[in-house]
Scaffold this motif. Structure first.
Motif, mmCIF file in Angstrom:
data_model
loop_
_atom_site.group_PDB
_atom_site.id
_atom_site.type_symbol
_atom_site.label_atom_id
_atom_site.label_comp_id
_atom_site.label_asym_id
_atom_site.label_seq_id
_atom_site.Cartn_x
_atom_site.Cartn_y
_atom_site.Cartn_z
ATOM 1 N N LEU A 1 -69.577 -76.229 0.110
ATOM 2 C CA LEU A 1 -70.690 -77.168 0.119
ATOM 3 C C LEU A 1 -71.471 -77.067 1.431
ATOM 4 C CD1 LEU A 1 -72.237 -79.544 -1.187
ATOM 5 C CD2 LEU A 1 -70.561 -81.082 -0.111
ATOM 6 N N LEU A 2 -70.758 -77.045 2.558
ATOM 7 C CA LEU A 2 -71.427 -76.981 3.854
ATOM 8 C C LEU A 2 -72.149 -75.649 4.049
ATOM 9 C CD1 LEU A 2 -68.796 -78.685 6.180
ATOM 10 C CD2 LEU A 2 -70.700 -79.733 4.934
ATOM 11 N N HIS A 3 -71.530 -74.563 3.608
ATOM 12 C CA HIS A 3 -72.176 -73.258 3.725
ATOM 13 C C HIS A 3 -73.474 -73.204 2.932
ATOM 14 C CE1 HIS A 3 -68.143 -71.195 4.906
ATOM 15 N NE2 HIS A 3 -68.814 -71.597 5.967
ATOM 16 N N ALA A 4 -73.526 -73.909 1.786
ATOM 17 C CA ALA A 4 -74.743 -73.915 0.968
ATOM 18 C C ALA A 4 -75.906 -74.537 1.733
ATOM 19 C CB ALA A 4 -74.500 -74.664 -0.340
ATOM 20 N N PHE A 5 -75.647 -75.552 2.539
ATOM 21 C CA PHE A 5 -76.689 -76.130 3.389
ATOM 22 C C PHE A 5 -77.190 -75.093 4.394
ATOM 23 C CE2 PHE A 5 -75.184 -80.043 1.680
ATOM 24 C CZ PHE A 5 -76.119 -81.023 1.954
ATOM 25 N N LEU A 6 -76.240 -74.446 5.075
ATOM 26 C CA LEU A 6 -76.621 -73.472 6.100
ATOM 27 C C LEU A 6 -77.390 -72.305 5.493
ATOM 28 C CD1 LEU A 6 -73.307 -73.402 8.173
ATOM 29 C CD2 LEU A 6 -75.419 -74.654 8.686
ATOM 30 N N ASP A 7 -76.945 -71.838 4.332
ATOM 31 C CA ASP A 7 -77.619 -70.718 3.675
ATOM 32 C C ASP A 7 -79.038 -71.085 3.251
ATOM 33 O OD1 ASP A 7 -75.331 -69.246 4.034
ATOM 34 O OD2 ASP A 7 -74.605 -69.502 1.962
ATOM 35 N N ALA A 8 -79.266 -72.372 2.992
ATOM 36 C CA ALA A 8 -80.600 -72.832 2.593
ATOM 37 C C ALA A 8 -81.529 -73.009 3.792
ATOM 38 C CB ALA A 8 -80.491 -74.144 1.823
ATOM 39 N N GLY A 9 -80.997 -72.907 4.999
ATOM 40 C CA GLY A 9 -81.816 -73.090 6.186
ATOM 41 C C GLY A 9 -81.888 -74.524 6.670
ATOM 42 N N LEU A 10 -80.903 -75.328 6.278
ATOM 43 C CA LEU A 10 -80.851 -76.723 6.700
ATOM 44 C C LEU A 10 -79.839 -76.873 7.837
ATOM 45 C CD1 LEU A 10 -80.831 -78.278 3.123
ATOM 46 C CD2 LEU A 10 -82.724 -78.411 4.759
ATOM 47 N N THR A 11 -80.208 -77.626 8.859
ATOM 48 C CA THR A 11 -79.374 -77.812 10.042
ATOM 49 C C THR A 11 -78.754 -79.204 10.035
ATOM 50 O OG1 THR A 11 -80.770 -76.327 11.337
ATOM 51 C CG2 THR A 11 -79.355 -77.837 12.568
ATOM 52 N N PHE A 12 -77.441 -79.275 10.144
ATOM 53 C CA PHE A 12 -76.743 -80.564 10.139
ATOM 54 C C PHE A 12 -77.063 -81.360 11.405
ATOM 55 C CE2 PHE A 12 -73.610 -77.705 7.913
ATOM 56 C CZ PHE A 12 -73.906 -78.154 6.636
ATOM 57 N N THR A 13 -77.232 -82.679 11.216
ATOM 58 C CA THR A 13 -77.427 -83.543 12.382
ATOM 59 C C THR A 13 -76.459 -84.722 12.410
ATOM 60 O OG1 THR A 13 -79.155 -84.828 11.254
ATOM 61 C CG2 THR A 13 -79.868 -82.945 12.606
#
Length: 223
Positions: A190-202
């Motif tokens: 799930l977390l990798h899918a965010f990173l692969d989409a170009g979204l940065t966790f805050t």
């Protein structure tokens, strides 16, 4: 995703008239708190991906946002249309131009979307640089067909967490999964899918006690 859509069309009346009233008193899972803390006050258009019957629109407006929604289920949108502007659309192909939205949210829907990594890519596409995306979803480590939550004081985790599968297996007949099924991603996927989409966790938060039921994630689309 068509099968999921048909299933929600069939249960839309039950969802609006029985499920929501039974689950609405207070904020036991911390969903409203997560939206307040992670999305927070703002202005501009906020897209709710998988808006369902539109029950979160009032809170988004109270935070200052202008909510709009998309969902695949015409049955659910029949209720949502009175709560916010909506469009029937596949979340992996949003009918929205690049970089035009200030914010987006997905609330308790990612397990309904077998193509959720593609949904995240679409969300990143339609957000302006600096735009915020807040994911509020069932906790991937403690909820799923592998998790027996029949005893709220002691969740039993059985084999299946690593499988990342779709299932209708459920510990209760009062919820949604036994009716429409649910997809599962282990936490790293799930977390990798965010990173692969170009979204940065805050920021992150969890909700529900004594074992978390909800994992919420705030992310930013940077240029």
């Amino acid at each position: 995703m068509g099968a999921v859509t048909a299933a929600y069309d069939e249960i839309a009346d039950w969802y609006e008239q029985e499920f929501l009233p039974a689950s609405s008193p207070g904020d036991p899972l911390g969903i409203r708190r997560a939206l307040t803390d992670l999305l927070g006050p703002g202005s501009g258009r906020c897209l709710e991906v998988g808006c369902g019957t539109g029950v979160h629109a009032e809170q988004l407006r109270a935070l200052g946002w202008t909510p709009v929604g998309v969902d695949l289920s015409s049955g659910m949108l029949g209720y949502a249309a009175g709560r916010l502007p909506v469009a029937r659309a596949d979340a992996t192909r949003l009918p929205i131009r690049d970089g035009v939205l200030d914010a987006a949210v997905a609330v308790m829907v990612h397990t309904d979307m077998p193509g959720y990594p593609g949904v995240l890519r679409e969300v990143a596409r339609v957000l302006r640089p600096g735009g915020t995306f807040v994911h509020v979803g069932v906790h991937p480590a403690f909820c799923g067909g592998f998790a027996d939550r029949s005893d709220p004081q002691a969740v039993v985790i059985r084999p299946g967490y690593l499988d990342g599968h779709w299932t209708k297996a459920s510990w209760t007949t009062q919820g949604v999964r036994d009716k429409v099924g649910a997809s599962h991603w282990p936490l790293p996927g799930l977390l990798h899918a965010f990173l692969d989409a170009g979204l940065t966790f805050t920021r992150f938060s969890e909700g529900g006690t004594p074992v978390p039921t909800v994992l919420s994630i705030k992310s930013i689309r940077y240029a």
